[in-house]
Write a protein that holds these residues in place. Structure first.
Motif, PDB file in Angstrom:
ATOM      1  N   ALA A  80      -1.947 -10.232  35.449  1.00  0.00           N
ATOM      2  CA  ALA A  80      -0.524 -10.363  35.161  1.00  0.00           C
ATOM      3  C   ALA A  80       0.068  -8.965  35.086  1.00  0.00           C
ATOM      4  CB  ALA A  80      -0.306 -11.103  33.843  1.00  0.00           C
ATOM      5  N   ALA A  81       1.330  -8.819  35.478  1.00  0.00           N
ATOM      6  CA  ALA A  81       1.907  -7.474  35.519  1.00  0.00           C
ATOM      7  C   ALA A  81       3.426  -7.540  35.490  1.00  0.00           C
ATOM      8  CB  ALA A  81       1.435  -6.744  36.777  1.00  0.00           C
ATOM      9  N   THR A  82       4.022  -6.375  35.243  1.00  0.00           N
ATOM     10  CA  THR A  82       5.475  -6.262  35.247  1.00  0.00           C
ATOM     11  C   THR A  82       5.868  -4.899  35.779  1.00  0.00           C
ATOM     12  OG1 THR A  82       7.469  -6.680  33.933  1.00  0.00           O
ATOM     13  CG2 THR A  82       5.745  -5.317  32.910  1.00  0.00           C
ATOM     14  N   THR A  83       7.165  -4.685  35.930  1.00  0.00           N
ATOM     15  CA  THR A  83       7.699  -3.399  36.378  1.00  0.00           C
ATOM     16  C   THR A  83       9.159  -3.319  35.952  1.00  0.00           C
ATOM     17  OG1 THR A  83       7.842  -1.906  38.285  1.00  0.00           O
ATOM     18  CG2 THR A  83       8.505  -4.195  38.647  1.00  0.00           C
ATOM     19  N   HIS A  84       9.874  -2.293  36.413  1.00  0.00           N
ATOM     20  CA  HIS A  84      11.300  -2.186  36.100  1.00  0.00           C
ATOM     21  C   HIS A  84      12.048  -3.360  36.739  1.00  0.00           C
ATOM     22  CE1 HIS A  84      15.427  -0.738  36.009  1.00  0.00           C
ATOM     23  NE2 HIS A  84      15.044   0.209  35.156  1.00  0.00           N
ATOM     24  N   PRO A  85      12.984  -3.985  36.016  1.00  0.00           N
ATOM     25  CA  PRO A  85      13.699  -5.162  36.542  1.00  0.00           C
ATOM     26  C   PRO A  85      14.354  -4.934  37.900  1.00  0.00           C
ATOM     27  CG  PRO A  85      14.129  -4.910  34.202  1.00  0.00           C
ATOM     28  CD  PRO A  85      13.373  -3.683  34.626  1.00  0.00           C
ATOM     29  N   ASP A  86      14.878  -3.727  38.153  1.00  0.00           N
ATOM     30  CA  ASP A  86      15.564  -3.458  39.413  1.00  0.00           C
ATOM     31  C   ASP A  86      14.613  -3.425  40.605  1.00  0.00           C
ATOM     32  OD1 ASP A  86      17.855  -3.283  37.954  1.00  0.00           O
ATOM     33  OD2 ASP A  86      18.089  -1.112  38.114  1.00  0.00           O
ATOM     34  N   TYR A  87      13.321  -3.322  40.336  1.00  0.00           N
ATOM     35  CA  TYR A  87      12.324  -3.251  41.413  1.00  0.00           C
ATOM     36  C   TYR A  87      11.460  -4.509  41.457  1.00  0.00           C
ATOM     37  CZ  TYR A  87      13.447   1.692  42.001  1.00  0.00           C
ATOM     38  OH  TYR A  87      14.101   2.869  42.253  1.00  0.00           O
ATOM     39  N   MET A  88      11.887  -5.542  40.742  1.00  0.00           N
ATOM     40  CA  MET A  88      11.060  -6.734  40.613  1.00  0.00           C
ATOM     41  C   MET A  88      10.830  -7.424  41.958  1.00  0.00           C
ATOM     42  SD  MET A  88       9.341  -8.082  38.178  1.00  0.00           S
ATOM     43  CE  MET A  88      10.165  -7.450  36.703  1.00  0.00           C
ATOM     44  N   THR A  89      11.855  -7.493  42.793  1.00  0.00           N
ATOM     45  CA  THR A  89      11.706  -8.153  44.093  1.00  0.00           C
ATOM     46  C   THR A  89      10.726  -7.396  44.975  1.00  0.00           C
ATOM     47  OG1 THR A  89      13.953  -9.063  44.007  1.00  0.00           O
ATOM     48  CG2 THR A  89      12.896  -8.930  46.165  1.00  0.00           C
ATOM     49  N   GLN A  90      10.875  -6.078  45.052  1.00  0.00           N
ATOM     50  CA  GLN A  90       9.933  -5.270  45.824  1.00  0.00           C
ATOM     51  C   GLN A  90       8.520  -5.433  45.286  1.00  0.00           C
ATOM     52  OE1 GLN A  90      10.273  -1.032  45.289  1.00  0.00           O
ATOM     53  NE2 GLN A  90       8.945  -0.540  47.028  1.00  0.00           N
ATOM     54  N   PHE A  91       8.411  -5.442  43.970  1.00  0.00           N
ATOM     55  CA  PHE A  91       7.110  -5.564  43.315  1.00  0.00           C
ATOM     56  C   PHE A  91       6.446  -6.899  43.652  1.00  0.00           C
ATOM     57  CE2 PHE A  91       4.711  -6.504  39.272  1.00  0.00           C
ATOM     58  CZ  PHE A  91       3.741  -5.520  39.440  1.00  0.00           C
ATOM     59  N   GLU A  92       7.207  -7.977  43.542  1.00  0.00           N
ATOM     60  CA  GLU A  92       6.665  -9.298  43.852  1.00  0.00           C
ATOM     61  C   GLU A  92       6.235  -9.388  45.314  1.00  0.00           C
ATOM     62  OE1 GLU A  92       9.991 -11.734  42.508  1.00  0.00           O
ATOM     63  OE2 GLU A  92       8.714 -12.505  40.893  1.00  0.00           O
ATOM     64  N   ASN A  93       7.045  -8.821  46.220  1.00  0.00           N
ATOM     65  CA  ASN A  93       6.709  -8.844  47.642  1.00  0.00           C
ATOM     66  C   ASN A  93       5.424  -8.074  47.924  1.00  0.00           C
ATOM     67  OD1 ASN A  93       8.956 -10.388  48.239  1.00  0.00           O
ATOM     68  ND2 ASN A  93      10.220  -8.630  48.802  1.00  0.00           N
ATOM     69  N   LEU A  94       5.268  -6.920  47.289  1.00  0.00           N
ATOM     70  CA  LEU A  94       4.068  -6.119  47.484  1.00  0.00           C
ATOM     71  C   LEU A  94       2.828  -6.831  46.949  1.00  0.00           C
ATOM     72  CD1 LEU A  94       5.343  -2.526  46.580  1.00  0.00           C
ATOM     73  CD2 LEU A  94       4.559  -3.330  48.826  1.00  0.00           C
ATOM     74  N   CYS A  95       2.976  -7.453  45.794  1.00  0.00           N
ATOM     75  CA  CYS A  95       1.844  -8.190  45.211  1.00  0.00           C
ATOM     76  C   CYS A  95       1.430  -9.344  46.130  1.00  0.00           C
ATOM     77  CB  CYS A  95       2.213  -8.735  43.827  1.00  0.00           C
ATOM     78  SG  CYS A  95       2.324  -7.477  42.535  1.00  0.00           S
ATOM     79  N   SER A  96       2.413 -10.073  46.652  1.00  0.00           N
ATOM     80  CA  SER A  96       2.116 -11.201  47.540  1.00  0.00           C
ATOM     81  C   SER A  96       1.498 -10.711  48.846  1.00  0.00           C
ATOM     82  CB  SER A  96       3.397 -11.985  47.844  1.00  0.00           C
ATOM     83  OG  SER A  96       3.917 -12.575  46.673  1.00  0.00           O
ATOM     84  N   HIS A  97       2.047  -9.637  49.392  1.00  0.00           N
ATOM     85  CA  HIS A  97       1.519  -9.092  50.647  1.00  0.00           C
ATOM     86  C   HIS A  97       0.071  -8.635  50.467  1.00  0.00           C
ATOM     87  CE1 HIS A  97       0.738  -5.750  53.508  1.00  0.00           C
ATOM     88  NE2 HIS A  97       1.306  -6.591  54.363  1.00  0.00           N
ATOM     89  N   SER A  98      -0.226  -7.991  49.356  1.00  0.00           N
ATOM     90  CA  SER A  98      -1.589  -7.520  49.091  1.00  0.00           C
ATOM     91  C   SER A  98      -2.561  -8.680  48.969  1.00  0.00           C
ATOM     92  CB  SER A  98      -1.621  -6.669  47.819  1.00  0.00           C
ATOM     93  OG  SER A  98      -0.857  -5.493  47.978  1.00  0.00           O
ATOM     94  N   ALA A  99      -2.111  -9.760  48.331  1.00  0.00           N
ATOM     95  CA  ALA A  99      -2.971 -10.933  48.154  1.00  0.00           C
ATOM     96  C   ALA A  99      -3.317 -11.555  49.503  1.00  0.00           C
ATOM     97  CB  ALA A  99      -2.291 -11.956  47.259  1.00  0.00           C
ATOM     98  N   VAL A 100      -2.308 -11.670  50.388  1.00  0.00           N
ATOM     99  CA  VAL A 100      -2.543 -12.237  51.717  1.00  0.00           C
ATOM    100  C   VAL A 100      -3.401 -11.290  52.556  1.00  0.00           C
ATOM    101  CG1 VAL A 100      -1.440 -12.946  53.866  1.00  0.00           C
ATOM    102  CG2 VAL A 100      -0.415 -13.564  51.669  1.00  0.00           C
ATOM    103  N   ARG A 101      -3.075 -10.013  52.506  1.00  0.00           N
ATOM    104  CA  ARG A 101      -3.807  -9.007  53.297  1.00  0.00           C
ATOM    105  C   ARG A 101      -5.282  -8.968  52.930  1.00  0.00           C
ATOM    106  NH1 ARG A 101      -2.095  -3.560  51.249  1.00  0.00           N
ATOM    107  NH2 ARG A 101      -3.616  -4.166  49.652  1.00  0.00           N
ATOM    108  N   ASP A 102      -5.569  -8.992  51.624  1.00  0.00           N
ATOM    109  CA  ASP A 102      -6.948  -8.839  51.160  1.00  0.00           C
ATOM    110  C   ASP A 102      -7.652 -10.169  50.931  1.00  0.00           C
ATOM    111  OD1 ASP A 102      -6.365  -6.122  51.178  1.00  0.00           O
ATOM    112  OD2 ASP A 102      -5.835  -6.090  49.051  1.00  0.00           O
ATOM    113  N   GLY A 103      -6.915 -11.299  51.078  1.00  0.00           N
ATOM    114  CA  GLY A 103      -7.516 -12.606  50.846  1.00  0.00           C
ATOM    115  C   GLY A 103      -7.976 -12.794  49.418  1.00  0.00           C
ATOM    116  N   VAL A 104      -7.133 -12.350  48.459  1.00  0.00           N
ATOM    117  CA  VAL A 104      -7.505 -12.412  47.042  1.00  0.00           C
ATOM    118  C   VAL A 104      -6.456 -13.191  46.266  1.00  0.00           C
ATOM    119  CG1 VAL A 104      -8.823 -10.262  47.091  1.00  0.00           C
ATOM    120  CG2 VAL A 104      -6.350 -10.190  46.664  1.00  0.00           C
ATOM    121  N   GLU A 105      -6.689 -13.350  44.971  1.00  0.00           N
ATOM    122  CA  GLU A 105      -5.757 -14.078  44.117  1.00  0.00           C
ATOM    123  C   GLU A 105      -4.434 -13.332  43.968  1.00  0.00           C
ATOM    124  OE1 GLU A 105      -7.245 -15.872  40.458  1.00  0.00           O
ATOM    125  OE2 GLU A 105      -9.232 -15.120  41.015  1.00  0.00           O
ATOM    126  N   ARG A 106      -3.385 -14.097  43.744  1.00  0.00           N
ATOM    127  CA  ARG A 106      -2.070 -13.499  43.578  1.00  0.00           C
ATOM    128  C   ARG A 106      -1.897 -12.930  42.163  1.00  0.00           C
ATOM    129  NH1 ARG A 106       1.599 -14.572  47.567  1.00  0.00           N
ATOM    130  NH2 ARG A 106       0.933 -16.060  49.167  1.00  0.00           N
TER     131      ARG A 106
END
Length: 290
Positions: free
Chosen positions: A147-173
């Motif tokens: 579980a993780a968080t970041t600055h609210p203004d960067y939340m969308t970028q953060f969520e996209n990066l987390c999702s992209h990493s999960a798909v790229r590496d075939g790991v949990e979100r």
């Protein structure tokens, strides 16, 4: 500095701040103030709990606010000495796509630190990101299954990066928490019987505050350390404690939490008093906040 194989010894807690060009000054200065103010003994100024080292690519590094900070070691030296540090702090600022794609520092340092923990789970280590510093962790896939968080203004970028990493590496979100001041993963207290949850404080401790003391504190000297290294090795990232925080002020809260678990809750409250701030608690995953 000699290599240390244990995270619990009668020595200061070694902290490495990684400062990349155009870092956010307060992401660095705020937690630095908290950690350097923390004492093991309230009335003993010589009992500082943390020893801080600053790493960057050049002898001096320019912050986004135009302030120049002098570093103590280079990236190369930081990599060579990385196993010595109990805490690695990644600050925010300058997290644009170009920097992420180039995998520039501090990204290789983050990867190396997680690999060291996985290879040596006998040592208790903490990875702390402040504000948008968590964007580096997200791009690297470090936050997979956490579980993780970041600055609210960067939340969308953060969520996209987390999702992209999960798909790229075939790991949990990643479980992205939008309203948390900070989020703590891989919390650990002393472990008792085999059937007890390694993340949760024992019920027998309900009537007293367990000692969460770590290196150098008097309270640790009288405590019995019973944590199972085998269990820690089975945890994500070898039991690396991963803490992500929101914006600048939330980074202060996260730093206070770190003081509370590595020194004592009394020390954290005293730091908050000295700094005239109110400590707002965050989210602790699979465990109880101190």
């Amino acid at each position: 500095m000699a290599h240390k194989s244990s995270a619990v010894a009668d020595e200061p807690i070694d902290v490495l701040f990684a400062l990349h060009p155009k870092f956010n000054l307060m992401d660095f200065a705020g937690p630095l103030e908290v950690l350097t103010t923390a004492l093991h003994e309230a009335n003993d100024p010589s009992s500082r709990a943390f020893e801080v080292t600053i790493a960057s690519g050049e002898p001096t590094v320019l912050s986004d606010q135009g302030v120049i900070v002098q570093s103590q070691i280079t990236w190369k030296e930081a990599h060579e000495r990385l196993s010595e540090f109990d805490v690695l702090v990644i600050v925010g600022g300058n997290v644009d796509d170009a920097r992420l794609k180039s995998k520039a520092e501090p990204m290789p340092l983050i990867t190396a630190y997680t690999e060291i923990q996985k290879a040596d789970p006998t040592h208790e280590r903490t990875l702390l990101s402040i504000c948008t510093g968590s964007v580096f962790l997200a791009e690297l896939g470090v936050l997979s299954g956490l579980a993780a968080t970041t600055h609210p203004d960067y939340m969308t970028q953060f969520e996209n990066l987390c999702s992209h990493s999960a798909v790229r590496d075939g790991v949990e979100r990643t479980d992205v928490m939008e309203d948390a001041r900070y989020v703590v993963n891989n919390l650990r207290f002393d472990i008792g019987d085999e059937d007890e949850n390694p993340y949760v404080r024992r019920k027998s401790d309900a009537g007293r505050r367990p000692s969460n003391a770590r290196k150098g504190s008097m309270s640790f000297k009288s405590a019995t350390r019973r944590e199972s290294i085998v269990r820690r090795a089975a945890m994500r990232l070898g039991g690396l404690r991963v803490i992500t925080s929101g914006g600048v002020a939330a980074g202060l809260d996260a730093a206070l939490y770190l003081v509370s678990v590595m020194v004592s809750e009394e020390s954290a409250n005293e730091v908050a008093r000295v700094m005239q701030m109110t400590w707002t608690k965050g989210v602790v995953v699979d465990g109880l906040d101190v």
